[in-house]
Each structure stands twice: as structure tokens, then as C-alpha cells.
Design a protein around this motif. Structure first.
Motif, PDB file in Angstrom:
ATOM      1  N   ARG A  37       0.835  -1.203   0.000  1.00 57.14           N
ATOM      2  CA  ARG A  37       0.000   0.000   0.000  1.00 57.14           C
ATOM      3  C   ARG A  37       0.868   1.250   0.000  1.00 57.14           C
ATOM      4  N   GLN A  38       1.881   1.262   0.859  1.00 58.14           N
ATOM      5  CA  GLN A  38       2.753   2.421   0.928  1.00 58.14           C
ATOM      6  C   GLN A  38       3.509   2.637  -0.377  1.00 58.14           C
ATOM      7  N   GLY A  39       4.026   1.553  -0.938  1.00 58.82           N
ATOM      8  CA  GLY A  39       4.832   1.675  -2.153  1.00 58.82           C
ATOM      9  C   GLY A  39       4.016   2.117  -3.351  1.00 58.82           C
ATOM     10  N   VAL A  40       2.861   1.477  -3.575  1.00 60.48           N
ATOM     11  CA  VAL A  40       2.047   1.800  -4.750  1.00 60.48           C
ATOM     12  C   VAL A  40       1.481   3.209  -4.642  1.00 60.48           C
ATOM     13  N   VAL A  41       0.852   3.512  -3.505  1.00 57.94           N
ATOM     14  CA  VAL A  41       0.229   4.828  -3.349  1.00 57.94           C
ATOM     15  C   VAL A  41       1.287   5.934  -3.330  1.00 57.94           C
ATOM     16  N   ALA A  42       2.390   5.689  -2.597  1.00 57.30           N
ATOM     17  CA  ALA A  42       3.440   6.707  -2.538  1.00 57.30           C
ATOM     18  C   ALA A  42       4.057   6.938  -3.910  1.00 57.30           C
ATOM     19  N   GLY A  43       4.201   5.859  -4.693  1.00 58.19           N
ATOM     20  CA  GLY A  43       4.758   6.008  -6.032  1.00 58.19           C
ATOM     21  C   GLY A  43       3.845   6.808  -6.947  1.00 58.19           C
TER      22      GLY A  43
END
Length: 395
Positions: A37-43
Motif C-alpha cells: 500500500r505504501q509503495g504503490v500509493v506513494a509512487g
């Protein structure tokens, strides 16, 4: 009692290891899911933030907007930058390199001001400066600091009049700001060209001050939201006010929905898995207390206080949770490494698709320990309730 609880863990290290592995089996997938979640949304958020137009809201229909409206928009804390614009038909100008007379280039004239997100790095723009797009610079053969002639022509009866402004190149606009032939100038320059084409000023007129310029009505605006989250609301408010605008509100709203949906998914899975594990941990600790009731009774007979007996299951639960969290984060880190290699460059560009940090590991350990302590409270109360008489009776 702390030493006693740890000694008991060492004595039954196989049971402790099984409990820690059970904790890690539940926690590791949750950490991976949270990292995704952090990686996809932050990206996706970073990709939008890197494009200055992601927070841009531009009016697309010429209207007469009074200065009071711009004062109201400028006072809105959700708007980080605001600049009015003139009519699109009057926002063109011909640029000429003095070293190449006769080779004029018609460009779009765009308004700008200090703090323009499209022009990062320009702390101030003088009245005689133009920030040119890369294509315009190349076609005119100009460099930063070079003089350039800006002109606009009009027909009055049978005569043709030309307004000529001696300007200089203040720099090059980033490719994200303008991909076509364009020039950025302060607002008074655009007002002068508009007034000249409207026939209200003579060919020898010069730009007014910035303060005087902002006292007039304008045909439109360009502003930038302070946060991505503000873009959909500002877009909606402008449309409700009857002003047609163009923005990336749908893309931003989609990202925010994705963030919320992933958060709900994570909470649902974490809640179900975590609750199940905590119940099993509590039941296991209760069973362990029942199995060692005689030993606890003997400790009570030797004068150990009930509060000390209460601490035994709590210390053991915290130890299990800490060991399980460390194992889970290690497993999750390995899985994240595999996912980042497999999906490299396919979802979030060159950013990790699964983002894990030590802070996330510490937070996971903290939450797990707190949950384990809550689950161990009943077992601790049962241990504290063991009386010396139970030990004598079983003896």
C-alpha cells in the motif's frame, strides 16, 4: 519475576519458538500488504507531485472576473499560487533575435509571478524578462541573458501599428511547463498587449506596475492547490460557481480512492488475522497458567505477591510478540525485495512497489506487543488468583 519469566521461556524454548513463529506467520503478510500500500500509493502520489500540473486548475472559458474574486481566491489557504490571465486571442506575441533580424517567431504569451510552480528556481522575474520554452530558445538561437525584441501588431483603418518591447531572456522554462513555443512574462506585459490589440493604448505605451495590473478585471486564471487532496474540492467549487475549469481532479480523486480502499482492505485483513492470533495467544497463555498452577501456588506460598505473579504471563506474551515481530519483519523484507525486483519499473516507475522502513517495523512491533499484553491480561489475572492452598492441595 522478570528473570523467572525469562528462565521459564528458556526452559520451554520449543513452545516459545512455536508461538513466535505463529505470530510471525500472521504478522508477515500484514507487513507486506502495508508495504505494498505504501509503495504503490506513494509512487503514484510522487508521480503526480513531480508533475506541477497535477495541482493546477485553469479556467478554460473567457469571462469577466472582478478583482474581488481574485482577492478571495488569494486568501484561500488551499490555494498556494494564483495568477490571472488575459484573453487567449490576445496572449500571443512575436519574438525576434536582434542578431537575426527578419526571423520572428510567434509564441504563446503566458502569465507568471513569483513562486510559480511551473518555473521552480526563479525567485523573481523582472518586468523586462521573458522565460522562454526550450523550443522557442532553440528556434531563435538565444541563451539566458540575451536581448530579445517582443512585438505585437494591429491594424487601425488602413495603417498598421506595431508595439515593440525590448526584453531579455531570463531563462529557460522546464519541459513540463511548456512543450510548445511559449514565453512566460509578468502580468503587466500581457495586459499591455491586450490593451494594445483592443486599441486603448498607443504603440509607445509601456507596462504598468504589478499592483496597478491586479486592480483590473481578467478573463481567467491559473492557480495551484496547496495539496493534492484539495484539487477535487477546488475543481468542484469552481464548476458550481459557473466557471469552467480544466484540472486533473479525476486522477487525483482516483488516487485518493485507491488509498482509502487499500487502507480499508488492510484494516479488514489485519483486524481478522490479528484478532484470531491474539485470541489463540490468550488461550495458549491461559492453558499454560493452568498447567503451571501448582508452581504458581508454591511461589505464592513462598511470599511472592499477586502483582508479581500477574507479570509472568505479561512478560512472556511481550517476549513472544517481540520475537514474532522481528521474525515477521525479516520475512517481509525478503518478500519485499523479491516483489521489487519482479515488478521493477512496471507499476511506480523506478520506485519500490513494496516500501518497508525501520519505522514501520518498530510500529508493527509496538502494536503487536500491545495486543499481546491485552491478550495476556486474563491469563495474568488467573495466575494472580492462584492461592497457596491450591499448591498444598495438589501436593
Amino acid at each position: 519475576m522478570l528473570r523467572l519469566a525469562l528462565a521459564d521461556i528458556w526452559h520451554e524454548k520449543v513452545l516459545f519458538l512455536c508461538s513466535a513463529l505463529g505470530c510471525a506467520a500472521v504478522l508477515a503478510p500484514l507487513i507486506v500488504l502495508f508495504g505494498l500500500r505504501q509503495g504503490v500509493v506513494a509512487g503514484l502520489r510522487a508521480e503526480l507531485l513531480e508533475d506541477p500540473r497535477a495541482r493546477e486548475v485553469v479556467s478554460i472559458v473567457n469571462r469577466t472576473l472582478e478583482p474581488t474574486m481574485f482577492e478571495r481566491l488569494g486568501a484561500d489557504p488551499r490555494i498556494a499560487f494564483l495568477v490571472p490571465r488575459t484573453r487567449a486571442l490576445s496572449a500571443t506575441i512575436v519574438l525576434e533575435n536582434p542578431a537575426r533580424p527578419g526571423n520572428g517567431l510567434r509564441v504563446e504569451l503566458l502569465p507568471t509571478a513569483v513562486g510559480d510552480p511551473l518555473l521552480p528556481g526563479y525567485s523573481a522575474i523582472d518586468g523586462d524578462e521573458l522565460i522562454l520554452s526550450g523550443t522557442a530558445m532553440q528556434r531563435l538561437g538565444l541563451n539566458a541573458g540575451d536581448p530579445v525584441l517582443a512585438s505585437v501588431a494591429r491594424s487601425r483603418g488602413s495603417s498598421r501599428e506595431v508595439l515593440t518591447l525590448p526584453m531579455r531572456v531570463g531563462g529557460t522554462a522546464p519541459l513540463s511547463a511548456a512543450t510548445r513555443d511559449a514565453a512566460f512574462a509578468i502580468l503587466p506585459v500581457l495586459l499591455l498587449t491586450e490593451d494594445f490589440l483592443d486599441g486603448t493604448v498607443d504603440a509607445d505605451a509601456r507596462p504598468v506596475t504589478e499592483t496597478e495590473a491586479r486592480q483590473r478585471p481578467f478573463a481567467g486564471f491559473r492557480f495551484y492547490a496547496a495539496r493534492l487532496e484539495d484539487v477535487p474540492a477546488l475543481d468542484r467549487e469552481m464548476r458550481l460557481a459557473g466557471i469552467e475549469v480544466a484540472s486533473r481532479a479525476e486522477a487525483v480523486a482516483g488516487l485518493l480512492r485507491l488509498d482509502r480502499n487499500l487502507a480499508l482492505l488492510f484494516l479488514a485483513i489485519a483486524g481478522a488475522g490479528g484478532a484470531g492470533y491474539l485470541v489463540s495467544l490468550g488461550v495458549g497463555l491461559w492453558a499454560q497458567v493452568e498447567r503451571k498452577r501448582r508452581d504458581l501456588a508454591l511461589l505464592s506460598l513462598l511470599g511472592v505477591r499477586r502483582r508479581a505473579l500477574l507479570m509472568v504471563p505479561l512478560v512472556q506474551a511481550a517476549a513472544v510478540a517481540l520475537a514474532g515481530a522481528v521474525l515477521a519483519f525479516g520475512i517481509a523484507a525478503m518478500v519485499a525485495g523479491v516483489l521489487n525486483r519482479v515488478f521493477a519499473g512496471t507499476v511506480t516507475g523506478d520506485r519500490p512497489v513494496c516500501l518497508l522502513t525501520l519505522g514501520m517495523g518498530a510500529a508493527a512491533a509496538g502494536v503487536t506487543i500491545v495486543g499481546a499484553l491485552v491478550a495476556a491480561v486474563l491469563a495474568g489475572l488467573r495466575a494472580a488468583a492462584v492461592t497457596p492452598a491450591e499448591g498444598l492441595a495438589e501436593g
